[in-house]
Design a protein around this motif. Structure first.
Motif, mmCIF file in Angstrom:
data_model
loop_
_atom_site.group_PDB
_atom_site.id
_atom_site.type_symbol
_atom_site.label_atom_id
_atom_site.label_comp_id
_atom_site.label_asym_id
_atom_site.label_seq_id
_atom_site.Cartn_x
_atom_site.Cartn_y
_atom_site.Cartn_z
ATOM 1 N N PHE A 1 -10.024 7.813 -14.429
ATOM 2 C CA PHE A 1 -10.954 6.662 -14.450
ATOM 3 C C PHE A 1 -12.105 6.957 -13.636
ATOM 4 C CE2 PHE A 1 -7.441 3.861 -15.582
ATOM 5 C CZ PHE A 1 -8.091 3.666 -16.936
ATOM 6 N N LEU A 2 -13.484 6.953 -14.080
ATOM 7 C CA LEU A 2 -14.390 7.188 -13.151
ATOM 8 C C LEU A 2 -15.244 6.199 -12.854
ATOM 9 C CD1 LEU A 2 -14.942 10.809 -15.203
ATOM 10 C CD2 LEU A 2 -14.138 11.118 -12.468
ATOM 11 N N THR A 3 -16.175 6.443 -11.398
ATOM 12 C CA THR A 3 -16.971 5.583 -11.476
ATOM 13 C C THR A 3 -19.070 5.992 -12.764
ATOM 14 O OG1 THR A 3 -18.306 6.965 -9.741
ATOM 15 C CG2 THR A 3 -16.457 5.331 -9.442
ATOM 16 N N GLY A 4 -19.128 6.842 -12.484
ATOM 17 C CA GLY A 4 -20.584 6.685 -13.784
ATOM 18 C C GLY A 4 -20.498 7.674 -14.505
ATOM 19 N N GLY A 5 -21.424 7.670 -15.530
ATOM 20 C CA GLY A 5 -21.907 8.528 -16.133
ATOM 21 C C GLY A 5 -21.559 9.842 -16.268
ATOM 22 N N THR A 6 -22.742 10.065 -15.535
ATOM 23 C CA THR A 6 -23.270 11.739 -15.992
ATOM 24 C C THR A 6 -22.148 11.976 -14.562
ATOM 25 O OG1 THR A 6 -25.400 10.878 -14.884
ATOM 26 C CG2 THR A 6 -24.716 12.850 -13.530
ATOM 27 N N GLN A 7 -21.423 11.448 -13.534
ATOM 28 C CA GLN A 7 -20.536 11.987 -13.220
ATOM 29 C C GLN A 7 -19.378 12.681 -14.617
ATOM 30 O OE1 GLN A 7 -17.393 9.048 -11.135
ATOM 31 N NE2 GLN A 7 -18.699 10.047 -9.352
#
Lengths: 341, 341, 341, 341
Positions: free
Chosen positions: D57-63
């Protein structure tokens, strides 16, 4: 007067220059794919007794070290080096510039041992820390010390037990092999990769990077870092000249011999060595007036660090090109400066 | 038979080899701080008529390009290049390996103009996109075309208006200067940095990177990328030999002359040029049987791309070392192969 | 039972959750350009008494640290940190992943001083080494210690004399400010950049990165590292709630108060602190049976390192959410376990 | 008035906010190792019918995109993307910042096909070029188009034949799945990795990155890029709420339904769509006076590019939160502005 500052003050052994001149107008393809490089690589595989070894020719030591790390490591994996290690101190963060951390271990004499590395591994346990993976050693070390076969066997065994990789920076490999019982076949057997330094042993420039296993994509990494020489044949040719009939060892033996003459002479004059070195780098503690006197006469050497208020640790380096008379001259100058006036 | 594959098939001009051999055993300090490099840099500043220019010597073209980009750009700034640009196609992502994007612009003949760049700037407006900053051009271009003084003045003016920087990759600068009205002083006046290629014009290896303004920290960047040659004097010496009395231009003129003889001869035989090139790279469209016939006889050249089903665009490159007789021989071979059997 | 493992075991202060819920369906533009973020940034500038300060909101501490380093350093410049520094140990080489070396300095209590840094500077003199430039400190440190105003003034003065930059990692800034005489205006006055940690003081997540001078291109760097939150308003809103009427300090005071109650209680029971900490992290040396007894009952804490064969240094962390009764309970459990059976 | 500028103008679905508030004071461990994240990952594996899938699980799309590329590629390998691809245009060079080139392919509608990719592969043959390896697609694409199951099967088959990897950026996966015959099990079967976007479909923030095979070292890569959220449970919890009983699909259906109502309404008023989109992004060509009239009334939308001198291509985006009345209102406003005055 003579400069003992380093082992790359002169340019190249005459046989190398002759070989280049002789073949200069012969056309070959570029980038190290030419027959000369192929023959030189085959020669190295043969000398290493490792038919699968993968050999690549590079121009300099920092380039070689950073590419070895980049080839062998995943992004989050780290190099393990002595605090004095060349990659830690003297390469302007070249390893870090590839994204890898260099984890350091204090080492009394520049060498690494399993006992020195173990606490570092114990301290790196989770994904919040880098994963130490590639043990970097240099032979000779930055302090002139060398690894014996038993030393390297113990370190290699430890690395395999711990799932570590082992890389040996052989910028001064000639001097190391001549000063120890290690051989080239030991190096492919015990390390994952090592370099054979040409720059500091008679070549214009050049390091051979030897992987003990095939690395079919290494040329992509080389090119990406601007490390592929257009006229790559120059590298192959130099290693051919150095290695095909023993010139490499001969030059290193000369350098070591002059270094030991210098060491023994300085000791006989009552000067203490800072490190016990059997190789072409000699570290001595000189009284500052002596150091300044020598410098004033035009002798050159590196000042490594102050050793108390009145003394300095200096480094003398000999090379394939050091005339024996230069060693004699330096010893006479020291002797004269030490006489009570 | 002869290889027209590239301009680094031979090694080095004899005068360079002689100069190296002559000075080989003279001791100097390392890493480009020696007197030879200092004199060579001073000579380049004088030839450029720019006392403040900052000159550094590097071993290869990709290394030079990546370091220029790294020195001139902030992390989020990008290179602007023609789609055919060397940094975009043939350097294995070396610029991207330093973290910078290469934004491309379609160019019909390998050259960039303000009109070609303007739409790219218009499309990059916010912090969600890279900031295009460094215009990368090569002269000669990858297609053999060259910039006139008027071309470069227009591009330079545009860059300054738009707060862009301009870098000229001179891997084949000799050939370009000989084929156009540009001079070295134009280059420091009109660009932020450019390179003077040695590798493809008679040196063993070596590129001089010239910044029009001082860059006091560039040596840190060099070392960090493994681009500082221990025996740096080798680079200074080669540029001294090439530049001190006009050898550089002479060699390039020879290469261009042979290229134009080849071009005119092929045209006279009815073969069409793919690009109109005044320099040492010539692109021609050959019928496939002709191409295969030449290759079968041992002539070497690069196949650039298929040109329809029955023809191929091939590249012939001449150099300082190309014997006029090789051009004659190739033309005769073409002529013979074109005869109806 | 309660977990003293860290200060992010609970989620967020109710007032933050209420503010998010209350405004959830209001439409704003994205990526931190919304009015809420602008107001929160203005509030921080006002609290810092620095109208030119540049404020950016980020999601986590490692992200904040790596972006600060990337914004403030040239490629060959390095971070200077205590060996125990978070960027050195617990961020998986995030700084190195941006290409910068972390140079370490041994520190007895996690803090840096001019005297500790000076030898490092003296040892870095040439372009063969990185250029140490950005002093990284954390307040509170990783050992719970804090900087006084006099400490920070001395360090700041030293940095300016030596052309160093100073960055303060404020992941636990609330606890530090409550435990010392430092204020926000001191931080913009004395550092080049610092962070105000939200994650460990009542926010769902979020760090405010404050540059003392404008950094007009920082948003490009943020986006490039995937650090720009689409619904950036979430960050602005949380800092608004925390900072607009003193909640931030109130929560930190609560955490510190519970930590000191715990510290004093453990000391009264005869247990020694490993570090003298005035903040919400407390390190104590526990006999192993006591440590295991507590763990067996379900109390949670971190084991930092073995302290000899029979003891362990453990870390207890309190937070804005720690119930006083949990401290009481832990002290009672310790007391009971220490009773002779 | 309403903003159709994007699908993250509102904050989060009430059920998500309630779940966070309800569990806020429950203590868990950090960094995504908590039970909530583990349950959410297990749920995703079940919905994908792939027990071995690795979920992070990650916080944002670019990341998410940059980490997927970093995890899947060797340093010299490149991403293949449509020229319009988000990673190519709108992420400030985040992929290049990890050292990888993005090779682009022109695509008429934002989608990639084997026929579009094949020429790129043919052009990349040697170690002087990057090795194109990871096909990046987005679904829905940046133009609102979607992949059918047959499309993705053909692309997946091609990738496996050519030893390419396939990554699907699902920042708007909800909208794509509702507008096509693709299912989650298709995605693990046909791609090497894909993301399930939360940010644009009702979450506060969050993307689930799903690898079809285990990636045991991915957490090291996450931490190294500052992408590990301390209170990771926030991410797990949101995906649990969205996925455990169909809320994710329900919200996407709502967004698509409003988009199609808007599309059909605009078409009925005689306005042409720029792209035929079945999803929540609609691109229309508006006469400039109409566009300006709408903006003047306070309607918000993105202007994509000028379409000739008198028209503009604009983008309308609907979301889970778009009130049907907002669509009605916009259509009425358009209709009124189109009336002859």
């Amino acid at each position: 007067m003579y400069s003992f500052r380093n082992d790359y003050s002169e340019c190249a052994h005459p046989r190398i220059l002759e070989a280049i001149a002789e073949s200069s107008l012969r056309q070959t393809c570029g980038y190290g794919l030419d027959p000369v490089c192929q023959e030189a690589a085959a020669l190295i595989r043969k000398l290493c007794n490792t038919p699968d070894a993968d050999v690549h020719f590079l121009t300099g030591g920092t380039q070689t070290n950073l590419l070895a790390a980049e080839a062998l490591l995943k992004p989050y994996e780290a190099v393990i080096a002595a605090g004095t290690g060349h990659v830690n101190v003297h390469e302007t963060g070249a390893i870090e510039a590839t994204g890898h951390k260099v984890c350091t271990v204090p080492s009394p004499d520049g060498r690494l041992t399993p006992a020195l590395i173990e606490p570092l591994l114990a301290a790196h346990s989770t994904e919040h820390m880098v994963a130490p993976r590639l043990v970097y050693i240099s032979d000779t070390t930055e302090l002139g010390t060398v690894y014996s076969k038993a030393d390297l066997e113990a370190l290699s065994r430890f690395c395999r037990q711990k799932n570590l990789l082992l890389y040996l920076d052989g910028a001064r490999l000639g001097s190391a092999l001549e000063a120890s019982d290690l051989t080239l076949p030991d190096l492919t057997r015990l390390t994952d990769a090592f370099s054979i330094g040409g720059t500091k042993n008679g070549a214009l420039f050049g390091e051979a990077l030897v992987f003990s296993q095939p690395r079919p994509d290494f040329r992509w990494l080389m090119k990406r870092r601007g490390a592929m020489l257009a006229k790559g044949r120059l590298l192959g040719l130099q290693f051919q000249v150095l290695l095909e009939d023993g010139l490499y060892g001969e030059l290193a033996r000369h350098a070591n011999r002059q270094a030991l003459r210098l060491r023994d002479g300085l000791k006989a004059l009552g000067l203490p060595a800072a490190v016990d070195s059997p190789s072409n780098q000699q570290f001595f503690i000189l009284p500052n007036p002596l150091m300044e006197g020598l410098a004033g006469q035009g002798w050159e050497f590196e000042t490594d660090h102050p050793a108390g208020a009145s003394h300095t640790c200096v480094r003398f380096v000999t090379s394939w090109a050091t005339p024996p008379a230069a060693v004699d001259g330096l010893l006479q100058a020291v002797s004269a400066l030490l006489q009570p006036s």
